[in-house]
Scaffold this motif. Structure first.
Motif, PDB file in Angstrom:
ATOM      1  N   UNK A  94       0.821  -1.207   0.000  1.00 38.88           N
ATOM      2  CA  UNK A  94       0.000   0.000   0.000  1.00 38.88           C
ATOM      3  C   UNK A  94       0.856   1.258   0.000  1.00 38.88           C
ATOM      4  N   UNK A  95       1.879   1.288   0.851  1.00 35.32           N
ATOM      5  CA  UNK A  95       2.752   2.459   0.919  1.00 35.32           C
ATOM      6  C   UNK A  95       3.490   2.639  -0.401  1.00 35.32           C
ATOM      7  N   UNK A  96       3.989   1.551  -0.982  1.00 36.58           N
ATOM      8  CA  UNK A  96       4.692   1.644  -2.270  1.00 36.58           C
ATOM      9  C   UNK A  96       3.761   2.128  -3.374  1.00 36.58           C
ATOM     10  N   UNK A  97       2.513   1.716  -3.353  1.00 36.64           N
ATOM     11  CA  UNK A  97       1.552   2.165  -4.366  1.00 36.64           C
ATOM     12  C   UNK A  97       1.267   3.658  -4.221  1.00 36.64           C
ATOM     13  N   UNK A  98       1.062   4.124  -3.004  1.00 38.88           N
ATOM     14  CA  UNK A  98       0.836   5.556  -2.772  1.00 38.88           C
ATOM     15  C   UNK A  98       2.048   6.350  -3.239  1.00 38.88           C
ATOM     16  N   UNK A  99       3.231   5.904  -2.863  1.00 35.70           N
ATOM     17  CA  UNK A  99       4.454   6.585  -3.263  1.00 35.70           C
ATOM     18  C   UNK A  99       4.609   6.593  -4.784  1.00 35.70           C
ATOM     19  N   UNK A 100       4.296   5.465  -5.424  1.00 40.97           N
ATOM     20  CA  UNK A 100       4.388   5.392  -6.874  1.00 40.97           C
ATOM     21  C   UNK A 100       3.427   6.349  -7.558  1.00 40.97           C
ATOM     22  N   UNK A 101       2.207   6.468  -7.035  1.00 39.02           N
ATOM     23  CA  UNK A 101       1.225   7.389  -7.626  1.00 39.02           C
ATOM     24  C   UNK A 101       1.673   8.836  -7.472  1.00 39.02           C
ATOM     25  N   UNK A 102       2.174   9.200  -6.295  1.00 38.40           N
ATOM     26  CA  UNK A 102       2.617  10.580  -6.089  1.00 38.40           C
ATOM     27  C   UNK A 102       3.831  10.911  -6.961  1.00 38.40           C
ATOM     28  N   UNK A 103       4.736   9.951  -7.114  1.00 39.75           N
ATOM     29  CA  UNK A 103       5.911  10.172  -7.976  1.00 39.75           C
ATOM     30  C   UNK A 103       5.497  10.294  -9.440  1.00 39.75           C
ATOM     31  N   UNK A 104       4.600   9.417  -9.878  1.00 37.42           N
ATOM     32  CA  UNK A 104       4.127   9.479 -11.264  1.00 37.42           C
ATOM     33  C   UNK A 104       3.406  10.799 -11.532  1.00 37.42           C
ATOM     34  N   UNK A 105       2.618  11.271 -10.564  1.00 32.56           N
ATOM     35  CA  UNK A 105       1.933  12.549 -10.736  1.00 32.56           C
ATOM     36  C   UNK A 105       2.916  13.709 -10.808  1.00 32.56           C
ATOM     37  N   UNK A 106       3.995  13.642 -10.029  1.00 31.86           N
ATOM     38  CA  UNK A 106       5.010  14.699 -10.088  1.00 31.86           C
ATOM     39  C   UNK A 106       5.632  14.766 -11.480  1.00 31.86           C
ATOM     40  N   UNK A 107       5.807  13.612 -12.100  1.00 29.56           N
ATOM     41  CA  UNK A 107       6.381  13.564 -13.450  1.00 29.56           C
ATOM     42  C   UNK A 107       5.351  14.022 -14.479  1.00 29.56           C
ATOM     43  N   UNK A 108       4.136  13.529 -14.353  1.00 26.11           N
ATOM     44  CA  UNK A 108       3.114  13.825 -15.364  1.00 26.11           C
ATOM     45  C   UNK A 108       2.566  15.241 -15.257  1.00 26.11           C
ATOM     46  N   UNK A 109       2.298  15.706 -14.049  1.00 28.89           N
ATOM     47  CA  UNK A 109       1.640  16.997 -13.871  1.00 28.89           C
ATOM     48  C   UNK A 109       2.554  18.090 -13.332  1.00 28.89           C
ATOM     49  N   UNK A 110       3.722  17.726 -12.831  1.00 29.22           N
ATOM     50  CA  UNK A 110       4.605  18.715 -12.231  1.00 29.22           C
ATOM     51  C   UNK A 110       5.919  18.902 -12.959  1.00 29.22           C
ATOM     52  N   UNK A 111       6.050  18.272 -14.119  1.00 29.65           N
ATOM     53  CA  UNK A 111       7.307  18.305 -14.864  1.00 29.65           C
ATOM     54  C   UNK A 111       7.632  19.709 -15.370  1.00 29.65           C
TER      55      UNK A 111
END
Length: 162
Positions: A61-78
Motif C-alpha cells: 500500500x505504501x509503495x503504491x501511494x508513493x508510486x502514484x505521487x511520484x508518477x503525478x510529479x512527473x506527469x503533472x509537475x514536470x
C-alpha cells in the motif's frame, strides 16, 4: 562526440540518519518516468530495510501511494531540467509513514482531498489520487516554501506487517 543519457537521480545522496526509531529517506530524481520508477524501487527497498517487509499489505500500500505521487510529479509537475524531490519518513511510535513528493510546477495543483471526483469511466486516467485517498490515512498538498512548486504528501498508518 557521444551523447550520454542523463542519470535518473541527481547528485544529491540518500540520507538515512542513525535514528532507528524515526528513519528518513530523501533523494532527488529526474522528472521522468524512469525517475519515478527508481523512486518507487529505492523507497520500497528502504521500507523493507526498516521492517516493513516486501509482500506485506502495508508495504504494498505504501509503495503504491508513493508510486502514484511520484508518477503525478512527473506527469503533472514536470518542468524541463528540474528534478522532483522525495521524502519518506517513518514515525515508529505512531506507526506512520509520511511520503512527500515535491515538484517545481506551481500552476498545476491537485484538487483538495474533499473535492475529488470520480473519473470518466471511459477515460484512461484520473484515478491516481483516488487510490491515494483510499489507501492513505490522510493526504494533502501545499505550495513549496521558498520557491516555485508544490509538495503533495500522504500519511499511511500501518499495523504490524501481515
Amino acid at each position: 562526440m557521444t551523447s550520454q543519457l542523463p542519470s535518473p537521480i541527481s547528485v544529491s545522496q540518500p540520507t538515512c540518519p542513525d535514528d532507528d526509531l524515526n528513519p528518513t529517506f530523501e533523494m532527488r530524481f529526474t522528472s521522468t518516468p524512469r525517475g519515478a520508477r527508481l523512486a518507487r524501487r529505492l523507497a520500497a527497498h528502504r521500507l523493507d530495510t526498516w521492517g516493513i517487509p516486501y509482500g506485506t499489505g502495508p508495504h504494498e500500500e505504501i509503495a503504491l501511494v508513493l508510486g502514484e505521487l511520484s508518477a503525478n510529479a512527473v506527469r503533472h509537475g514536470h518542468v524541463p531540467s528540474r528534478d522532483f524531490h522525495l521524502l519518506l519518513h517513518v514515525s515508529a511510535p505512531a506507526r506512520t509513514v509520511r511520503i512527500e513528493v515535491t515538484d517545481t510546477r506551481t500552476e498545476r495543483t491537485p484538487p483538495e482531498p474533499d473535492a475529488l471526483t470520480a473519473p470518466d469511466p471511459e477515460g484512461t486516467g484520473g484515478r491516481g489520487l483516488l487510490l491515494v485517498a483510499a489507501l492513505a490515512t490522510r493526504w494533502g498538498w501545499h505550495l513549496r516554501p521558498g520557491g516555485p512548486g508544490k509538495t503533495v504528501w500522504a500519511e499511511c498508518v500501518f499495523a504490524t506487517p501481515t
